[in-house]
Write a protein that holds these residues in place. Structure first.
Motif, PDB file in Angstrom:
ATOM      1  N   ASP A  36       0.836  -1.201   0.000  1.00 59.29           N
ATOM      2  CA  ASP A  36       0.000   0.000   0.000  1.00 59.29           C
ATOM      3  C   ASP A  36       0.867   1.246   0.000  1.00 59.29           C
ATOM      4  O   ASP A  36       1.837   1.329   0.760  1.00 59.29           O
ATOM      5  N   GLU A  38       0.400   5.178   0.685  1.00 61.37           N
ATOM      6  CA  GLU A  38      -0.605   6.055   1.283  1.00 61.37           C
ATOM      7  C   GLU A  38      -0.709   7.387   0.544  1.00 61.37           C
ATOM      8  O   GLU A  38       0.280   8.049   0.276  1.00 61.37           O
ATOM      9  N   LYS A  40      -2.464  10.974   1.076  1.00 55.33           N
ATOM     10  CA  LYS A  40      -3.119  11.831   2.057  1.00 55.33           C
ATOM     11  C   LYS A  40      -3.533  13.128   1.374  1.00 55.33           C
ATOM     12  O   LYS A  40      -2.959  13.512   0.357  1.00 55.33           O
ATOM     13  N   PRO A  63     -12.862   8.535   3.612  1.00 56.56           N
ATOM     14  CA  PRO A  63     -12.414   7.159   3.842  1.00 56.56           C
ATOM     15  C   PRO A  63     -13.499   6.337   4.558  1.00 56.56           C
ATOM     16  O   PRO A  63     -14.278   6.891   5.337  1.00 56.56           O
ATOM     17  N   LYS A  70      -3.572  13.612  10.032  1.00 57.90           N
ATOM     18  CA  LYS A  70      -2.299  12.932   9.793  1.00 57.90           C
ATOM     19  C   LYS A  70      -1.079  13.837   9.985  1.00 57.90           C
ATOM     20  O   LYS A  70      -0.026  13.532   9.458  1.00 57.90           O
ATOM     21  N   SER A  85      -6.414  11.727   6.172  1.00 56.69           N
ATOM     22  CA  SER A  85      -6.468  10.490   5.395  1.00 56.69           C
ATOM     23  C   SER A  85      -7.379  10.667   4.185  1.00 56.69           C
ATOM     24  O   SER A  85      -8.169  11.607   4.124  1.00 56.69           O
ATOM     25  N   ARG A  89      -6.907   4.255  -2.729  1.00 58.70           N
ATOM     26  CA  ARG A  89      -6.066   3.088  -2.463  1.00 58.70           C
ATOM     27  C   ARG A  89      -5.113   2.900  -3.636  1.00 58.70           C
ATOM     28  O   ARG A  89      -5.541   2.746  -4.772  1.00 58.70           O
ATOM     29  N   ASP A 142       3.159   9.187  -0.260  1.00 59.10           N
ATOM     30  CA  ASP A 142       4.368   8.789   0.464  1.00 59.10           C
ATOM     31  C   ASP A 142       5.091  10.028   1.013  1.00 59.10           C
ATOM     32  O   ASP A 142       6.302  10.163   0.923  1.00 59.10           O
TER      33      ASP A 142
END
Length: 199
Positions: A36, A38, A40, A63, A70, A85, A89, A142
């Motif tokens: 995964d 991420e 954001k 989500p 975050k 978040s 995906r 990331d």
């Protein structure tokens, strides 16, 4: 005074022995195929409005487990970042096409001007107002800021005709009809480099 000198000595000795440090969000991360990645969301920004807007102030997809703040360090908070978040995906090195995140109601749409009038309309919902104020989505993948890839038509024979802008517009206003349109499809292209392990 003796306690202060002793504490200062311990701090100096400890600093002398330290070999590395860690800044949250800066450490490199390795991914394997299928891991995964991420994505954001950050506050939306505009060149016309000095105030950032929370991403979820608009009726965007949320989500499944709810929105989670975050922020990883004090600098992000003090810089005005509202990192949260997202429902997107992404899997490393896995091509995904036409993935629907959700369906949502963006509110009442605009109506075309009557009788060719160029009179400015009052926007009927927050999405239209945000588009007309040229707000941009600011995503982090990331912990790196996402960018828009823009091809400049004036330089067709040169490799320098590709430019990158931070974020991407929420939508645009059509010049012919003066109506606002939302960008409701996103192509996400991740670039990476492979690490060659030496034994």
């Amino acid at each position: 005074m003796k306690i202060f000198v002793a504490l200062a000595g311990v701090v100096l000795i400890g600093a002398h022995c330290a070999q590395a440090f860690y800044l949250p969000g800066v450490a490199p991360k390795s991914f394997s195929t299928g891991d995964d990645v991420e994505l954001k969301v950050n506050a939306m920004t505009s060149i016309e409005d000095p105030y950032p807007l929370d991403y979820y102030r608009l009726p965007f997809c949320k989500p499944p487990g709810g929105v989670v703040k975050k922020n990883e360090n004090l600098g992000e908070f003090l810089g005005g970042d509202l990192i949260e978040s997202s429902p997107y995906r992404i899997k490393m090195k896995v091509d995904m096409y036409c993935e629907q995140v959700c369906s949502t109601n963006l509110g009442r749409g605009e109506t075309p001007p009557q009788g060719g009038s160029k009179k400015k309309r009052v926007s009927q919902n927050k999405v239209v107002r945000t588009i007309r104020r040229h707000y941009h989505n600011n995503w982090l993948v990331d912990n790196l800021p996402a960018a828009s890839k823009v091809v400049v038509e004036e330089e067709p024979d040169d490799n320098s005709n590709v430019r990158y802008w931070q974020g991407f517009p929420i939508g645009f206003v059509d010049n012919a009809s003066s109506l606002s349109y939302i960008n409701n499809h996103v192509n996400i292209e991740l670039q990476y480099h492979s690490i060659i392990w030496e034994d």
